[in-house]
Write a protein that holds these residues in place. Sequence first.
Motif: not given
Length: 181
Positions: A50-51, A54, A57-58, A128
């Motif tokens: 999941n990281q 994320k 996305h960043c 995040v």
Amino acid sequence: MESKHLADWLRDAHAMERQAEKMLQSQAHRLEHYPQLQKRIEEHIEETKNQSKKLEHCLTLVGADTSTFKDMGAELTAFGQAVGGMMAEDEVVKGGIASYAFENFEIASYKALIKAADMASQPEVSQVCKEILQEEIAMADWLSKHLDETTQQFLERDNDDDFFLKCLKCVRSEEHTSELQ
């Protein structure tokens, strides 16, 4: 303030998480004698996946993408660490030490990323990274609290294995002696 390093550091973090995922997966399937550790590692594998998402996305938020080169390099490094660990008799202890050190490296990385995101006026990226930071701190704390227990379990199992081998040698020696008579 613009941060020219933010995108690069996000790519580094993404590669770092890919490395962690591969390293943890390799470690997890060899921990059948340490169910509590195995369970926590498997949970952290899901957090790590999941990281990575994320961080992707960043990267889009700052107009960048992942670095295939960095990801491949990190995965090769993780493979080398996994192969090296498989050869160690005391892999569970050395793996625990290495994992604890790696978690602290991740913690430091996310602290730098948070500062860079704040200075680049990227509040979503900062948030995040703060969320990921908390997961890494939790994992490092867990490893720290359980390293003594894991080490003790390893040493007890190792002593049991040594005792078993000695008994097996005695039994074989007695069988051999009785065959000679």
